[in-house]
Design an enzyme around this catalytic site. Structure first.
Site, PDB file in Angstrom:
ATOM      1  N   GLY A  74       0.672  -1.400   0.013  1.00 29.09           N
ATOM      2  CA  GLY A  74       0.111   0.115   0.086  1.00 29.09           C
ATOM      3  C   GLY A  74       0.938   1.275   0.086  1.00 29.09           C
ATOM      4  N   ASN A 154      -8.280   2.891   8.811  1.00 31.01           N
ATOM      5  CA  ASN A 154      -7.761   1.864   9.512  1.00 31.01           C
ATOM      6  C   ASN A 154      -7.876   1.991  10.993  1.00 31.01           C
ATOM      7  OD1 ASN A 154      -5.926   4.162   8.671  1.00 31.01           O
ATOM      8  ND2 ASN A 154      -4.467   3.311  10.418  1.00 31.01           N
ATOM      9  N   GLY A 203      -1.585  -6.494   0.086  1.00 29.62           N
ATOM     10  CA  GLY A 203      -1.969  -7.965  -0.009  1.00 29.62           C
ATOM     11  C   GLY A 203      -2.329  -8.246   1.658  1.00 29.62           C
ATOM     12  N   HIS A 204      -1.404  -7.864   2.454  1.00 33.31           N
ATOM     13  CA  HIS A 204      -1.563  -8.434   3.785  1.00 33.31           C
ATOM     14  C   HIS A 204      -2.901  -7.896   4.625  1.00 33.31           C
ATOM     15  CE1 HIS A 204      -0.026  -5.007   6.275  1.00 33.31           C
ATOM     16  NE2 HIS A 204       0.367  -4.628   5.198  1.00 33.31           N
ATOM     17  N   CYS A 328       3.255   4.600  20.976  1.00 33.43           N
ATOM     18  CA  CYS A 328       4.467   4.810  21.512  1.00 33.43           C
ATOM     19  C   CYS A 328       5.461   5.419  20.679  1.00 33.43           C
ATOM     20  CB  CYS A 328       4.911   3.582  22.306  1.00 33.43           C
ATOM     21  SG  CYS A 328       6.185   4.141  23.587  1.00 33.43           S
TER      22      CYS A 328
HETATM   23  C1  LIG Z   1      -5.033   2.880   5.506  1.00 37.27           C
HETATM   24  C2  LIG Z   1      -3.704   2.043   5.102  1.00 37.27           C
HETATM   25  N1  LIG Z   1      -2.891   2.596   4.205  1.00 37.27           N
HETATM   26  C3  LIG Z   1      -1.584   1.898   3.837  1.00 37.27           C
HETATM   27  C4  LIG Z   1      -1.150   1.188   4.642  1.00 37.27           C
HETATM   28  C5  LIG Z   1       0.081   0.802   4.223  1.00 37.27           C
HETATM   29  O1  LIG Z   1       0.162  -0.437   3.536  1.00 37.27           O
HETATM   30  P1  LIG Z   1       1.442  -1.572   3.579  1.00 37.27           P
HETATM   31  O2  LIG Z   1       1.607  -1.959   4.790  1.00 37.27           O
HETATM   32  O3  LIG Z   1       1.026  -2.369   2.414  1.00 37.27           O
HETATM   33  O4  LIG Z   1       2.692  -0.646   2.956  1.00 37.27           O
HETATM   34  C6  LIG Z   1      -1.752   0.728   5.676  1.00 37.27           C
HETATM   35  C7  LIG Z   1      -1.197  -0.311   6.713  1.00 37.27           C
HETATM   36  O5  LIG Z   1      -1.137  -0.140   7.708  1.00 37.27           O
HETATM   37  C8  LIG Z   1      -3.274   1.062   5.970  1.00 37.27           C
HETATM   38  O6  LIG Z   1      -3.981   0.814   7.008  1.00 37.27           O
END
Ligand SMILES: Cc1ncc(COP(=O)(O)O)c(C=O)c1O
Length: 385
Positions: A74, A154, A203-204, A328
């Protein structure tokens, strides 16, 4: 082996690899290690598997296969979208984003601001929503290079009206990017019907592996690559393809799509049971973003008088993983920028937990987590009194 007693309720941080994803990727880590770009027959299977994965991901988000660019995740995808927009329009020096975006968007925007870009950061209300009239007012046709607005948050799960926001940008000739990392696989997405030009997936977050992701590039949108080299991914992202990761992401996307179709409300039901249980067993519970459209898997709430870090430690002793509304940073507890932007003071933010479910979560796990949380809260409130 994973701890058999583990109750993992932090699926917005990462998700376990789907068995289908592991089965699909295994041959490409062992016997079939060819470079898919090679011309001989040995590479054909890898090439075909990557193409299958491309159509599986495309099917999940209503895209064409050639709109899918595989990346390392991402973060890279969002960087690539931002870089593309500013490279395509060097004369445009204005950018738009929102205060509650992930750092993968906010940090590159900060960097651009330090290099003279004028960045409009949209505020949010107490639920985490942007004001669409305020959004419309900041768009500057001919000057705004890009809008970047996440599909779903998130921390709180809040869902922004992406199709509407993208259409408003498109009408004004402005490129629109959405970070759909938390939305993909959890809610229906159909980019064929939207004006989104670029989107990031990871992916994860959808039961695929770490270190692989997708940049969606609408086939009517121009794109300027940031990663140059061997010209893979039709010149949009150079670098030898992560075949096992890509194949697994494709299988994970197909599994997510199948689950969304066969059990559309299942994860949301578990979350609702959890929240009803919270309210039943505990006083001083304040749910965040629950009055707005939000992801079905996310629960973000304040427990009055309960230090979230303390609760996390107590739950951890019972093999339960959840996360908090603070991080933290250099030894001190810093409230999350998302909760701060929603107007939460430092204390309620420090009393906030995030619990996030997935299709692998069971009702028994939800029950056990409620029991453990109720006893952790009683303990923490008692020591505080
Ligand atoms: C909303 C959001 N964008 C981007 C990311 C980053 O993705 P990646 O871990 O694949 O770089 C995350 C991961 O925590 C996310 O929650």
């Amino acid at each position: 082996m994973t701890d058999p007693d583990l109750i993992y309720l932090d699926h917005n941080a990462t998700t376990p690899l789907a068995p289908e994803a592991w089965e699909a990727m295994r041959p490409f880590l062992t016997e079939n290690w060819a470079n898919p770009s090679s011309g001989y027959r040995f590479a054909r299977r890898a090439r075909e598997a990557v193409q299958l994965a491309r159509s599986q991901v495309a099917a999940l988000i209503g895209a064409d296969a050639d709109e899918i660019v595989f990346t390392s995740g991402g973060t890279e995808s969002s960087h690539a979208a931002i870089h593309s927009a500013i490279a395509l329009h060097p004369e445009r020096r204005h950018l738009v984003t929102c205060a509650t975006e992930h750092d993968a968007t906010l940090r590159p925007y900060d960097e651009l601001a330090a290099h003279g870009y004028d960045v409009s950061i949209l505020p949010v209300d107490a639920e985490g929503r942007i004001d669409m009239a305020a959004y419309e007012a900041v768009l500057r046709p001919g000057q705004t290079a890009l809008v970047s607005l996440m599909w779903a948050n998130n921390e709180t799960g809040l869902i922004h009206p992406i199709d509407q926001a993208a259409a408003m940008a498109h009408e004004r000739g402005i490129l629109f990017h959405t970070d759909a990392v938390q939305a993909a696989g959890k809610v229906a997405i159909d980019f064929s019907q939207s004006r989104v030009h670029y989107a990031s997936l990871s992916g994860h977050k959808l039961h695929g592996p770490k270190g692989v992701g997708v940049l969606y590039v609408k086939n009517t949108a121009r794109f300027r690559p940031s990663q140059l080299g061997g010209g893979q991914e039709a010149g949009r992202r150079s670098g030898t393809l992560n075949v096992p990761g890509i194949v697994a992401l494709g299988a994970a996307a197909a599994a997510a799509q199948a689950h969304l179709a066969s059990h559309p409300g299942a994860v949301g039901e578990l979350r609702d049971i959890f929240e009803a249980g919270l309210r039943q067993r505990l006083t001083g519970v304040h749910l965040h973003s629950s009055q707005a459209p939000r992801l079905p898997n996310t629960s973000n709430f304040q427990l009055e008088g309960v230090d979230a870090q303390g609760a996390i430690i107590l739950l951890d002793t019972r093999h339960i993983c959840v996360s908090s509304g603070s991080a933290c940073a250099t030894g001190s507890i810093k409230p999350s920028h998302v909760l701060t932007a929603m107007g939460l003071a430092s204390r309620p933010a420090r009393e906030t937990l995030r619990v996030s479910f997935s299709r692998t979560t069971t009702a028994a796990e939800v029950d056990a987590a409620l029991d453990a949380l109720a006893s952790a809260v009683a303990k923490l409130r008692m020591t505080r009194a």
